[in-house]
Design a protein around this motif. Structure first.
Motif, PDB file in Angstrom:
ATOM      1  N   ILE A   2      -4.879  12.657  44.578  1.00  0.00           N
ATOM      2  CA  ILE A   2      -5.724  13.694  43.967  1.00  0.00           C
ATOM      3  C   ILE A   2      -6.863  13.045  43.184  1.00  0.00           C
ATOM      4  O   ILE A   2      -8.023  13.462  43.285  1.00  0.00           O
ATOM      5  CB  ILE A   2      -4.884  14.628  43.067  1.00  0.00           C
ATOM      6  N   ILE A   3      -6.551  12.010  42.435  1.00  0.00           N
ATOM      7  CA  ILE A   3      -7.580  11.328  41.644  1.00  0.00           C
ATOM      8  C   ILE A   3      -8.589  10.627  42.538  1.00  0.00           C
ATOM      9  O   ILE A   3      -9.795  10.630  42.251  1.00  0.00           O
ATOM     10  CB  ILE A   3      -6.933  10.364  40.625  1.00  0.00           C
ATOM     11  N   THR A  49     -10.807  13.430  43.878  1.00  0.00           N
ATOM     12  CA  THR A  49     -11.598  13.955  42.765  1.00  0.00           C
ATOM     13  C   THR A  49     -12.651  12.942  42.330  1.00  0.00           C
ATOM     14  O   THR A  49     -13.796  13.314  42.035  1.00  0.00           O
ATOM     15  CB  THR A  49     -10.683  14.314  41.574  1.00  0.00           C
ATOM     16  N   ALA A  75     -15.552  13.078  44.664  1.00  0.00           N
ATOM     17  CA  ALA A  75     -16.349  14.289  44.414  1.00  0.00           C
ATOM     18  C   ALA A  75     -17.213  14.109  43.166  1.00  0.00           C
ATOM     19  O   ALA A  75     -18.399  14.461  43.171  1.00  0.00           O
ATOM     20  CB  ALA A  75     -15.433  15.499  44.263  1.00  0.00           C
ATOM     21  N   ILE A  76     -16.644  13.553  42.114  1.00  0.00           N
ATOM     22  CA  ILE A  76     -17.408  13.323  40.876  1.00  0.00           C
ATOM     23  C   ILE A  76     -18.551  12.354  41.113  1.00  0.00           C
ATOM     24  O   ILE A  76     -19.672  12.573  40.641  1.00  0.00           O
ATOM     25  CB  ILE A  76     -16.474  12.831  39.747  1.00  0.00           C
TER      26      ILE A  76
END
Length: 167
Positions: free
Chosen positions: A138-139, A142, A145-146
């Motif tokens: 997940i990280i 994410t 995406a960031i």
């Protein structure tokens, strides 16, 4: 000027991110199996936290003084130690960790060989261990995406009257 600095920083971060992800996953496409080092038994050859890539192999490549990756007995425990003796008649080999004072107890069957370490990257094993968990995945997603949002954020924030600010 700020836009150039921002673009440079986000580009470097994106390149580093892609490099780490590539190191974690691309060798698998070449048939290598990534494994992370959990103990110091092979120090200084393979440091704790390193990611080692195992090239699949069998007893044909077995040589004294060569590191080999194998399963212990009938368990799922995987070990990478150095071969110290080979008994070809019994199809068994004996190993020892570089940092260990004594050889491993008992012989290991040729059938337990997984392969041979080809490459080791220090500290990347910690990242691989984390990325193999749900929270790590997940990280990673994410984080990507960031980084992508950050790379366009400066342009978005500096738009004025429909036109972006000239540098």
């Amino acid at each position: 000027m700020m836009r150039k600095i921002w673009n440079f920083i986000t580009s470097i971060l994106l390149i580093l991110y892609i490099l780490v992800v590539a190191l974690l996953f691309l060798p698998q496409a070449a048939g290598l199996k990534p494994m992370y080092v959990l103990s110091g038994s092979m120090e200084p050859t393979y440091h704790v936290g390193s990611l080692i890539y195992i090239k699949p192999g069998n007893a044909d490549k077995l040589e004294v003084s060569r590191p080999v990756t194998y399963t212990m007995g009938n368990s799922d425990v995987v070990v990478t130690h150095r071969v110290i003796k080979i008994d070809k008649e019994k199809r068994m080999f004996y190993t020892k960790g570089d940092a260990n004072l004594s050889e491993d107890s008992g012989a290991t069957s040729f059938d337990h060989i997984i392969g041979y370490p080809l490459l080791s990257i220090p500290y990347l094993g910690y990242v691989a261990a984390f990325a193999s968990k749900t929270a790590g995945k997940i990280i990673l997603v994410t984080g990507l995406a960031i980084l992508l949002i950050m790379s366009y954020l400066f342009d978005f924030l500096t738009k004025r009257g429909g036109k972006s600010e000239k540098n």
